[in-house]
Scaffold this motif. Structure first.
Motif, PDB file in Angstrom:
ATOM      1  N   GLU A 183       6.781 -15.596  -1.409  1.00 30.23           N
ATOM      2  CA  GLU A 183       7.337 -15.052  -0.110  1.00 30.23           C
ATOM      3  C   GLU A 183       8.742 -14.667  -0.252  1.00 30.23           C
ATOM      4  OE1 GLU A 183       8.494 -16.866   4.271  1.00 30.23           O
ATOM      5  OE2 GLU A 183       6.300 -17.153   3.562  1.00 30.23           O
ATOM      6  N   ILE A 184       9.345 -15.608  -0.889  1.00 33.31           N
ATOM      7  CA  ILE A 184      11.032 -15.470  -1.191  1.00 33.31           C
ATOM      8  C   ILE A 184      11.077 -14.124  -2.012  1.00 33.31           C
ATOM      9  CG2 ILE A 184      13.113 -16.451  -2.189  1.00 33.31           C
ATOM     10  CD1 ILE A 184      11.907 -19.298  -1.452  1.00 33.31           C
ATOM     11  N   GLU A 189       5.412 -20.203  -1.395  1.00 33.27           N
ATOM     12  CA  GLU A 189       7.081 -19.952  -0.908  1.00 33.27           C
ATOM     13  C   GLU A 189       7.566 -19.056  -1.914  1.00 33.27           C
ATOM     14  OE1 GLU A 189      10.009 -20.564   1.767  1.00 33.27           O
ATOM     15  OE2 GLU A 189       7.799 -20.736   1.870  1.00 33.27           O
ATOM     16  N   CYS A 202      17.527 -18.822  -2.189  1.00 28.41           N
ATOM     17  CA  CYS A 202      16.949 -18.817  -3.503  1.00 28.41           C
ATOM     18  C   CYS A 202      17.945 -19.567  -4.279  1.00 28.41           C
ATOM     19  CB  CYS A 202      16.510 -17.627  -4.216  1.00 28.41           C
ATOM     20  SG  CYS A 202      17.837 -16.479  -4.517  1.00 28.41           S
ATOM     21  N   LYS A 244      15.968 -17.090   3.957  1.00 34.78           N
ATOM     22  CA  LYS A 244      15.669 -17.791   2.711  1.00 34.78           C
ATOM     23  C   LYS A 244      16.823 -18.143   1.738  1.00 34.78           C
ATOM     24  CE  LYS A 244      11.432 -17.833   3.751  1.00 34.78           C
ATOM     25  NZ  LYS A 244      10.624 -19.072   4.400  1.00 34.78           N
ATOM     26  N   VAL A 279      11.180 -26.422  -1.437  1.00 30.27           N
ATOM     27  CA  VAL A 279      10.078 -26.185  -0.695  1.00 30.27           C
ATOM     28  C   VAL A 279       9.756 -27.749  -0.222  1.00 30.27           C
ATOM     29  CG1 VAL A 279       7.508 -25.703  -0.672  1.00 30.27           C
ATOM     30  CG2 VAL A 279       9.090 -24.355  -1.979  1.00 30.27           C
ATOM     31  N   ASP A 280       9.482 -27.819   1.037  1.00 31.12           N
ATOM     32  CA  ASP A 280       9.271 -29.335   1.657  1.00 31.12           C
ATOM     33  C   ASP A 280      10.302 -30.452   1.141  1.00 31.12           C
ATOM     34  OD1 ASP A 280       7.297 -28.096   2.866  1.00 31.12           O
ATOM     35  OD2 ASP A 280       5.939 -28.598   1.492  1.00 31.12           O
ATOM     36  N   ARG A 287       1.211 -24.295  -2.147  1.00 33.02           N
ATOM     37  CA  ARG A 287       2.544 -24.398  -1.338  1.00 33.02           C
ATOM     38  C   ARG A 287       3.509 -23.741  -1.841  1.00 33.02           C
ATOM     39  NH1 ARG A 287       1.397 -29.838  -0.468  1.00 33.02           N
ATOM     40  NH2 ARG A 287       3.404 -30.319  -1.022  1.00 33.02           N
TER      41      ARG A 287
END
Length: 117
Positions: A105-106, A102, A5, A3, A50-51, A98
């Motif tokens: 999770e990160i 995320e 950040c 990932k 994200v997306d 969403r």
């Protein structure tokens, strides 16, 4: 999958992004909320994609240590010169779900994994 950040550091990081952003003092962003004219100092937890969109997670600095920290997540956009970024509210519940998943999770998945070991 690694990932990102977006903290712009190349050292080892506890969020799994290989950035070492969590070992340093957090940057501070001053926000004015709709319900107040007062600027509030907020610690920047991270900027993350994200997306195809970029988001920022911040926590208002509490004067009262006993209050629980509240993470606020906004859409984040920098202008061409990299100064005066724009923060926009996330309008839909689906987008918020969403993005918050995320974010979790990160920033928290690796912490949970290391606690289990």
């Amino acid at each position: 999958m690694e990932k990102d950040c977006n903290c712009h550091s190349s050292e080892e990081c506890s969020c799994g992004a290989g950035c070492d952003c969590h070992g340093e003092e957090l940057p501070v962003l001053y926000l004015t909320f709709d319900d107040s004219d007062e600027e509030v100092a907020c610690d920047v937890l991270g900027i993350f994609p994200v997306d195809g969109k970029t988001y920022i997670a911040v926590v208002p600095q509490n004067e009262n240590e006993e209050e629980e920290d509240e993470v606020l997540i906004y859409r984040y956009e920098e202008n061409e010169d990299g100064e005066d970024p724009t923060l926009d509210d996330i309008e839909s519940e689906e987008e918020y779900e969403r993005v918050s998943a995320e974010f979790f999770e990160i920033f928290f998945e690796e912490d949970e994994e290391s606690e289990e070991n």
